[in-house]
Design a protein around this motif. Sequence first.
Motif, PDB file in Angstrom:
ATOM      1  N   UNK A  79       0.827  -1.205   0.000  1.00 32.25           N
ATOM      2  CA  UNK A  79       0.000   0.000   0.000  1.00 32.25           C
ATOM      3  C   UNK A  79       0.864   1.260   0.000  1.00 32.25           C
ATOM      4  N   UNK A  80       1.931   1.241   0.782  1.00 33.26           N
ATOM      5  CA  UNK A  80       2.817   2.397   0.844  1.00 33.26           C
ATOM      6  C   UNK A  80       3.519   2.604  -0.503  1.00 33.26           C
ATOM      7  N   UNK A  81       3.954   1.524  -1.126  1.00 34.00           N
ATOM      8  CA  UNK A  81       4.637   1.647  -2.416  1.00 34.00           C
ATOM      9  C   UNK A  81       3.716   2.189  -3.504  1.00 34.00           C
ATOM     10  N   UNK A  82       2.417   1.970  -3.374  1.00 35.55           N
ATOM     11  CA  UNK A  82       1.467   2.504  -4.348  1.00 35.55           C
ATOM     12  C   UNK A  82       1.462   4.033  -4.380  1.00 35.55           C
ATOM     13  N   UNK A  83       1.791   4.671  -3.262  1.00 32.72           N
ATOM     14  CA  UNK A  83       1.735   6.134  -3.218  1.00 32.72           C
ATOM     15  C   UNK A  83       3.104   6.792  -3.407  1.00 32.72           C
ATOM     16  N   UNK A  84       4.107   6.016  -3.681  1.00 37.53           N
ATOM     17  CA  UNK A  84       5.470   6.546  -3.790  1.00 37.53           C
ATOM     18  C   UNK A  84       5.572   7.665  -4.835  1.00 37.53           C
ATOM     19  N   UNK A 137      -4.616  10.434  -2.016  1.00 39.07           N
ATOM     20  CA  UNK A 137      -4.632   8.969  -1.890  1.00 39.07           C
ATOM     21  C   UNK A 137      -5.926   8.551  -1.196  1.00 39.07           C
ATOM     22  N   UNK A 138      -7.033   8.858  -1.816  1.00 41.10           N
ATOM     23  CA  UNK A 138      -8.327   8.671  -1.167  1.00 41.10           C
ATOM     24  C   UNK A 138      -8.655   7.213  -0.877  1.00 41.10           C
ATOM     25  N   UNK A 139      -7.948   6.282  -1.490  1.00 40.43           N
ATOM     26  CA  UNK A 139      -8.196   4.865  -1.216  1.00 40.43           C
ATOM     27  C   UNK A 139      -7.576   4.434   0.116  1.00 40.43           C
ATOM     28  N   UNK A 140      -6.647   5.232   0.652  1.00 33.74           N
ATOM     29  CA  UNK A 140      -6.102   4.974   1.980  1.00 33.74           C
ATOM     30  C   UNK A 140      -6.913   5.793   2.972  1.00 33.74           C
ATOM     31  N   UNK A 141      -7.445   5.161   3.966  1.00 33.57           N
ATOM     32  CA  UNK A 141      -8.285   5.861   4.937  1.00 33.57           C
ATOM     33  C   UNK A 141      -7.558   5.968   6.272  1.00 33.57           C
ATOM     34  N   UNK A 142      -7.428   7.191   6.749  1.00 36.01           N
ATOM     35  CA  UNK A 142      -6.867   7.428   8.072  1.00 36.01           C
ATOM     36  C   UNK A 142      -8.019   7.512   9.070  1.00 36.01           C
TER      37      UNK A 142
END
Length: 173
Positions: A79-84, A137-142
């Motif tokens: 998931x982190x690599x997707x936003x690199x 990165x709206x697909x990642x939810x905080x």
Amino acid sequence: DGNTKQKRRSATGNDIVSTKVNTSIILLGQEAPQRDDNALANRVILCDVPSHTFTKEEVKIFQELKALERGGLSYLLCQVLQIRDIVDQKFITYQKEEKDKLSDSIKVDGARAGDLTRIIETVSYFVAMCRLIETDCTWLKLPFTYDGFFHIAEEKVKNQVGLLGQTDKVSSF
């Protein structure tokens, strides 16, 4: 900041070694770092870990997290690599904007300019990352919003600068 740090190879030689800094650390302790004119304390974010009695719901959530951990957390790296690429493109701009926004919103009486500037710089990295995730990165939810996090960041800066001012006065005395 990713800049190279230079140091001498030995105390007596002239050889200089360059080391690239590419990671962060977490320091744990029971007292705030106050030596050397608060040199470390104004470059880190101090977080208290209060003693706490956990509710049944909190214990349940913790047990769920530990179960996920036992199953492996390597999916988080994916998931982190997707936003690199997004981080490469936008993070520096967001960080500068958040630093300016924090600087404009925070006025602390009795604060030394260096302390305030360094702490704002450090906190701005976290605020910028929160903003980047929420807006790009709206697909990642905080589990919190950028606005709520910004308010927490403001309070963190004010509290830490106040703490440094008090400890500096006590050590000067």
